[in-house]
Scaffold this motif. Structure first.
Motif, mmCIF file in Angstrom:
data_model
loop_
_atom_site.group_PDB
_atom_site.id
_atom_site.type_symbol
_atom_site.label_atom_id
_atom_site.label_comp_id
_atom_site.label_asym_id
_atom_site.label_seq_id
_atom_site.Cartn_x
_atom_site.Cartn_y
_atom_site.Cartn_z
ATOM 1 N N VAL A 190 0.996 -1.224 0.014
ATOM 2 C CA VAL A 190 0.023 -0.119 0.074
ATOM 3 C C VAL A 190 0.936 1.346 0.027
ATOM 4 C CG1 VAL A 190 -0.038 0.168 2.391
ATOM 5 C CG2 VAL A 190 -1.988 1.081 1.056
ATOM 6 N N LEU A 192 0.811 5.372 0.914
ATOM 7 C CA LEU A 192 0.025 5.860 1.919
ATOM 8 C C LEU A 192 0.399 7.242 1.807
ATOM 9 C CD1 LEU A 192 0.321 3.609 4.793
ATOM 10 C CD2 LEU A 192 -1.738 4.018 3.620
ATOM 11 N N PRO A 201 -2.436 8.365 8.440
ATOM 12 C CA PRO A 201 -2.971 8.023 7.258
ATOM 13 C C PRO A 201 -3.996 8.952 6.639
ATOM 14 C CG PRO A 201 -2.414 5.863 7.873
ATOM 15 C CD PRO A 201 -2.660 7.073 9.152
ATOM 16 N N SER A 204 -4.971 6.202 0.592
ATOM 17 C CA SER A 204 -4.131 5.070 0.262
ATOM 18 C C SER A 204 -4.259 4.651 -1.109
ATOM 19 C CB SER A 204 -4.599 4.028 1.117
ATOM 20 O OG SER A 204 -5.830 3.537 0.803
ATOM 21 N N VAL A 448 -6.475 0.621 7.001
ATOM 22 C CA VAL A 448 -6.058 1.970 6.868
ATOM 23 C C VAL A 448 -6.777 2.872 7.691
ATOM 24 C CG1 VAL A 448 -5.725 3.847 5.321
ATOM 25 C CG2 VAL A 448 -5.002 1.919 4.606
#
Length: 518
Positions: A190, A192, A201, A204, A448
């Protein structure tokens, strides 16, 4: 809660368990008393049953979601809904579960934990969580991340963003996974976009790593929007730092040997309150043809850890060489010189060992070959002095050294968080769960958002003087529990009472920081 029978009477203790070396162990015990003593402490007669449950972690994460107005924001994205439990409520429950009990099935967690008593409006069941999350289209996922990010930024003064790649995000178990070797059906990474303040975060970009479609590091970071790029040593070769702007990363120490021999007196302490034992030399060097700001850091903690690891590595190598020498001298090893050389190469493989350990062979025929090994103590001292504990950072930003270090460590904190949130392999709610593209995207969003909530909490704890990882923070909060006493029915519904457990000063400070202000 556990009971111990002593002299014909049962005494009750509040026991807290944790995994030690991968096995469940009782780590703390608190004496509660006999059943009579507990009954006298709580009005209403003797309880029919008592049960201990963790409370603090669930309450703190839920309070953080409420502070972000999470449910309403998600429901605004979803629009009009007919379901009794809205998408906002369902997603909030999924995030709460992922943040506090990722290894426990969600239905079990809901039935036995504190969440059902905290979530309002009250939700009757969570059996359909995954079915509800399948309503998350790519457009909804993007808009949910945007609205939650807006809520996070309302809390922060610093809106500067970092772009970070976490290639080891999650491994999604294959359907009907029975053997550990067959469990990793889909490997995902991922990209970010996170806050500089707290590595929280904001957005994403999930990608697969196992099918050859993973984007290049440069392409991935371009998709995340304007942000300072964070990269590690292995990614430096993919970037042309001579033409790039807006970055913080690390370089191989061997790229600039002239900096490694600088005396310790050339380094200055870096914010002792935030980075105990960290010193740095803030200077400039030519990187990819351009003069750049480079910062040589030295961590006393890292130095000690690397020294211990190298000592173990060297001890293992010398033990194996001594065994080989003994076998050659005793005549039990009949290999020729080429075979012995191959074994020596296997034992001393590794740049650090090769620097300090040499093996000298005499004799040419099998049975006559002898081995003598030598350790260059001066080389060991140079290695310890020049390399251990050091890291070489490069940036074009004019931030204070402490802020450069904080930005660079964002990736490490995020990797640690996702290891906790996703575990070794993500399994579905049923044995034959197929991880479709949509389901992976939905799980990625849940993880996330769980990182968003917990990193916001970690930032607030850090600002309050408690420097903890997300795992350490949640473990501390999970130690705040409550005893649930259930009384027999006297004609109506059985009555339940809850007793909070004692808190140590650190737990009380965290509870005060995160308690819900409803």
């Amino acid at each position: 809660m556990i009971g111990k029978k002593i002299g014909g009477r049962t005494y009750y203790y509040l026991a807290e368990s944790a995994r030690v070396d991968g096995k469940p162990r009782v780590v703390t015990q608190r004496y509660l008393g006999t059943a009579d003593e507990i009954a006298r402490a709580v009005p209403g007669g003797e309880p029919a049953s008592a049960r201990y449950r963790a409370y603090g972690d669930v309450a703190a994460v839920w309070a953080t979601l409420r502070r972000l107005d999470f449910v309403r924001r998600v429901d605004d994205v979803a629009g009009p809904q007919r379901a009794k439990t809205t998408l906002g409520q369902t997603l909030a429950i999924a995030v709460l579960h992922r943040a506090t009990a990722p290894e426990t099935p969600i239905t079990q967690w809901w039935a036995t934990g504190a969440a059902a008593d905290l979530v309002h409006p009250r939700v009757s069941t969570v059996d359909t969580v995954w079915r509800a999350l399948e309503r998350l289209t790519p457009e909804r996922i993007a808009r949910i991340e945007e609205t939650v990010a807006a809520a996070v930024l309302e809390v922060l003064d610093d809106h500067a963003a970092l772009a970070v790649d976490v290639p080891q995000f999650a491994a999604f178990a294959a359907a009907d996974c029975t053997l550990p070797s067959a469990c990793q059906g889909v490997l995902a990474g991922v990209g970010l976009r996170v806050t500089r303040d707290g590595a929280i975060p904001l957005g994403s970009r999930l990608y697969r790593r196992d099918d050859g479609t993973a984007p290049t590091f440069a392409a991935l970071t371009a998709e995340l929007g304007p942000a300072t790029l964070i990269f590690h040593t292995g990614q430096a070769a993919q970037l042309d730092l001579g033409s790039r702007s807006g970055f913080v990363g690390s370089l191989p120490l061997t790229d600039h040997p002239e900096l490694l021999t600088q005396p310790a007196s050339a380094r200055k302490r870096v914010d002792p309150e935030r980075f105990a034992g960290l010193t740095a030399l803030d200077t400039h060097a030519v990187v990819d043809g351009v003069r750049r700001r480079v910062i040589l850091t030295h961590s006393a903690t890292l130095h000690a850890a690397q020294s211990r690891a190298f000592a173990d590595e060297l001890a293992t190598a010398t033990r194996e060489l001594d065994g080989l020498a003994g076998a050659l001298a005793a005549g039990t090893h009949r290999g020729d010189r080429a075979q012995v050389h191959a074994e020596i190469g296997r034992v001393t493989r590794g740049r650090r060992i090769e620097r300090v350990l040499t093996a000298v062979l005499t004799g040419s025929r099998a049975g006559e070959i002898r081995l003598e090994r030598r350790i260059d103590t001066a080389a060991v001292a140079r290695l310890d002095d020049e390399f251990f504990g050091k890291q070489l950072l490069v940036t074009d930003q004019d931030w204070p050294v402490a802020e450069v270090v904080t930005a660079y460590r964002a990736r490490t904190h995020l990797e640690s968080t996702f290891r906790w949130l996703t575990g070794p392999a993500v399994t579905g709610p049923t044995p034959r769960w197929e991880w479709t593209r949509q389901r992976i995207a939905a799980h990625g969003l849940v993880s996330v958002l769980a990182a968003t909530a917990t990193h916001l909490m970690r930032r607030e704890a850090d600002r309050a003087g408690m420097n903890l990882s997300v795992r350490e923070l949640l473990d501390q909060l999970a130690g705040i529990g409550e005893l649930v006493l259930r009384y027999p029915s006297t004609g109506g519904r059985p009555r339940t009472a809850r007793l909070p457990t004692e808190r140590d000063p650190a737990q009380q400070a965290l509870f005060n920081l995160f308690q819900d202000s409803r």
